[in-house]
Design a protein around this motif. Structure first.
Motif, PDB file in Angstrom:
ATOM      1  N   MET A  90      72.234  39.604  54.006  1.00  0.00           N
ATOM      2  CA  MET A  90      72.109  40.550  53.032  1.00  0.00           C
ATOM      3  C   MET A  90      72.044  39.919  51.725  1.00  0.00           C
ATOM      4  SD  MET A  90      71.670  43.549  54.616  1.00  0.00           S
ATOM      5  CE  MET A  90      70.804  42.636  55.982  1.00  0.00           C
ATOM      6  N   HIS A  91      72.323  38.731  51.429  1.00  0.00           N
ATOM      7  CA  HIS A  91      72.254  37.841  50.267  1.00  0.00           C
ATOM      8  C   HIS A  91      70.963  37.601  49.734  1.00  0.00           C
ATOM      9  CE1 HIS A  91      73.525  35.275  47.069  1.00  0.00           C
ATOM     10  NE2 HIS A  91      72.635  34.277  47.499  1.00  0.00           N
ATOM     11  N   ARG A  92      70.721  37.977  48.488  1.00  0.00           N
ATOM     12  CA  ARG A  92      69.276  37.838  47.711  1.00  0.00           C
ATOM     13  C   ARG A  92      69.248  36.896  46.464  1.00  0.00           C
ATOM     14  NH1 ARG A  92      68.031  38.997  51.982  1.00  0.00           N
ATOM     15  NH2 ARG A  92      66.763  40.705  52.491  1.00  0.00           N
ATOM     16  N   GLU A  93      68.749  35.827  46.404  1.00  0.00           N
ATOM     17  CA  GLU A  93      68.603  35.225  45.244  1.00  0.00           C
ATOM     18  C   GLU A  93      67.258  35.213  44.467  1.00  0.00           C
ATOM     19  OE1 GLU A  93      70.901  31.727  45.182  1.00  0.00           O
ATOM     20  OE2 GLU A  93      70.529  31.170  42.966  1.00  0.00           O
ATOM     21  N   GLU A  94      67.013  35.915  43.336  1.00  0.00           N
ATOM     22  CA  GLU A  94      65.841  35.692  42.844  1.00  0.00           C
ATOM     23  C   GLU A  94      65.828  35.392  41.272  1.00  0.00           C
ATOM     24  OE1 GLU A  94      63.572  39.063  45.474  1.00  0.00           O
ATOM     25  OE2 GLU A  94      63.918  39.613  43.139  1.00  0.00           O
ATOM     26  N   ASN A  95      65.215  34.459  40.978  1.00  0.00           N
ATOM     27  CA  ASN A  95      65.204  33.926  39.329  1.00  0.00           C
ATOM     28  C   ASN A  95      66.461  33.556  38.928  1.00  0.00           C
ATOM     29  OD1 ASN A  95      62.322  34.625  39.390  1.00  0.00           O
ATOM     30  ND2 ASN A  95      62.614  36.581  38.688  1.00  0.00           N
ATOM     31  N   GLY A  96      67.246  33.097  39.827  1.00  0.00           N
ATOM     32  CA  GLY A  96      68.854  32.563  39.471  1.00  0.00           C
ATOM     33  C   GLY A  96      69.580  33.885  39.445  1.00  0.00           C
ATOM     34  N   GLN A  97      69.119  35.009  39.839  1.00  0.00           N
ATOM     35  CA  GLN A  97      70.120  36.295  39.910  1.00  0.00           C
ATOM     36  C   GLN A  97      70.321  36.529  41.451  1.00  0.00           C
ATOM     37  OE1 GLN A  97      71.298  37.103  37.055  1.00  0.00           O
ATOM     38  NE2 GLN A  97      72.597  38.794  37.925  1.00  0.00           N
ATOM     39  N   CYS A  98      71.735  36.627  41.550  1.00  0.00           N
ATOM     40  CA  CYS A  98      72.215  36.883  43.144  1.00  0.00           C
ATOM     41  C   CYS A  98      72.428  38.393  43.159  1.00  0.00           C
ATOM     42  CB  CYS A  98      73.567  36.222  43.421  1.00  0.00           C
ATOM     43  SG  CYS A  98      73.317  34.472  43.344  1.00  0.00           S
ATOM     44  N   SER A  99      72.188  39.076  44.370  1.00  0.00           N
ATOM     45  CA  SER A  99      72.612  40.264  44.605  1.00  0.00           C
ATOM     46  C   SER A  99      72.619  40.583  46.174  1.00  0.00           C
ATOM     47  CB  SER A  99      71.204  41.394  44.421  1.00  0.00           C
ATOM     48  OG  SER A  99      70.247  41.016  45.062  1.00  0.00           O
TER      49      SER A  99
ATOM     50  N   THR B  83      75.450  35.337  38.718  1.00  0.00           N
ATOM     51  CA  THR B  83      74.940  33.848  38.587  1.00  0.00           C
ATOM     52  C   THR B  83      75.407  32.986  39.731  1.00  0.00           C
ATOM     53  OG1 THR B  83      76.607  33.169  37.452  1.00  0.00           O
ATOM     54  CG2 THR B  83      74.889  33.940  36.221  1.00  0.00           C
ATOM     55  N   CYS B  84      76.369  33.359  40.843  1.00  0.00           N
ATOM     56  CA  CYS B  84      76.801  32.638  41.460  1.00  0.00           C
ATOM     57  C   CYS B  84      76.464  32.653  43.116  1.00  0.00           C
ATOM     58  CB  CYS B  84      78.269  32.694  41.395  1.00  0.00           C
ATOM     59  SG  CYS B  84      79.323  31.933  42.518  1.00  0.00           S
ATOM     60  N   GLY B  85      76.975  33.802  43.689  1.00  0.00           N
ATOM     61  CA  GLY B  85      76.604  34.031  45.102  1.00  0.00           C
ATOM     62  C   GLY B  85      77.058  33.022  46.148  1.00  0.00           C
ATOM     63  N   MET B  86      77.984  32.262  45.666  1.00  0.00           N
ATOM     64  CA  MET B  86      78.360  31.146  46.775  1.00  0.00           C
ATOM     65  C   MET B  86      79.577  31.675  47.904  1.00  0.00           C
ATOM     66  SD  MET B  86      79.176  27.707  44.404  1.00  0.00           S
ATOM     67  CE  MET B  86      80.404  28.099  43.637  1.00  0.00           C
ATOM     68  N   CYS B  87      80.117  32.942  47.422  1.00  0.00           N
ATOM     69  CA  CYS B  87      80.749  33.508  48.759  1.00  0.00           C
ATOM     70  C   CYS B  87      79.862  34.171  49.610  1.00  0.00           C
ATOM     71  CB  CYS B  87      81.939  34.212  48.248  1.00  0.00           C
ATOM     72  SG  CYS B  87      81.550  35.653  47.171  1.00  0.00           S
ATOM     73  N   CYS B  88      78.339  34.248  49.413  1.00  0.00           N
ATOM     74  CA  CYS B  88      77.800  35.087  50.427  1.00  0.00           C
ATOM     75  C   CYS B  88      76.450  33.943  50.816  1.00  0.00           C
ATOM     76  CB  CYS B  88      76.821  36.059  49.480  1.00  0.00           C
ATOM     77  SG  CYS B  88      77.841  37.134  48.598  1.00  0.00           S
TER      78      CYS B  88
END
Ligand code: SF4
Ligand code: SF4
Length: 179
Positions: free
Chosen positions: A68-77, A22-27
């Motif tokens: 390489m970071h992805r964010e779709e529908n609020g989900q990070c990967s 839910t975060c992804g802020m380090c990417c």
């Protein structure tokens, strides 16, 4: 960033995976401007996986937001999660550390992530109202650009607002996320 790896993942690593998802802020360029590769990393392999690497004074690094970071529908990967660089594997932000140590619940950490992300959204909104900036640069870099004054110009009320929003956000990121 941590994501689900296998069915034997511990409760702490499952919590980390949910929080990071839910975060992804380090990417995504909120916490960091760039990440240096480590001796265990293979620049060649990472480049072949599609990572955009840079080199300066013999040091290999990549800029954030990470390509390489992805964010779709609020989900990070992470597009290359299993092959991600060493620094990415080793990084546990303060929220993850506190959950793993049992000094914070997953729900409280999630609340902190939501608070920080609301601050990021507010800063992004102000930046977009002040000037067009490069979306492939970190939040701090884009904010600095939006706060740059032309010679002889005076700061606008929007710039004052952004400056104070970024100051509050950076304090929160330093206290609650960066290690
Ligand atoms: S900042 Fe923390 S919670 Fe967010 S993605 Fe990175 S390690 Fe996960
Ligand atoms: S390689 Fe993956 S884990 Fe590392 S910064 Fe990029 S998106 Fe995040």
């Amino acid at each position: 960033m941590h994501l689900p790896s296998d069915s034997t993942a511990s409760a702490a690593s499952s919590a980390a995976a949910r929080l990071c998802g839910t975060c992804g802020m380090c990417c995504d360029g909120v916490l960091f401007h760039s990440v240096e590769l480590q001796p265990a990393d293979s620049p060649r392999q990472l480049a072949s996986l599609g990572m955009k690497l840079r080199r300066k004074k013999g040091v290999e690094f990549f800029l954030q937001p990470c390509s390489m970071h992805r964010e779709e529908n609020g989900q990070c990967s992470c597009k290359i999660y299993e092959e991600r660089p060493e620094r990415c594997r080793a990084f546990d932000c303060r929220q993850l550390q506190a959950v793993a140590a049992g000094s914070k619940t997953e729900a409280t950490a999630l609340e902190m992530i939501r608070t920080a992300k609301a601050g990021v959204a507010a800063a992004n909104e102000l930046i977009s109202r002040i000037s067009e900036t490069n979306p492939n640069r970190s939040l701090a870099h884009r904010a600095a650009n939006a706060l740059t004054l032309a010679r002889g110009a005076e700061k606008t009320p929007l710039q004052d607002e952004l400056e104070s929003a970024m100051q509050g956000l950076e304090e929160l990121l330093n206290k609650e996320f960066r290690v």
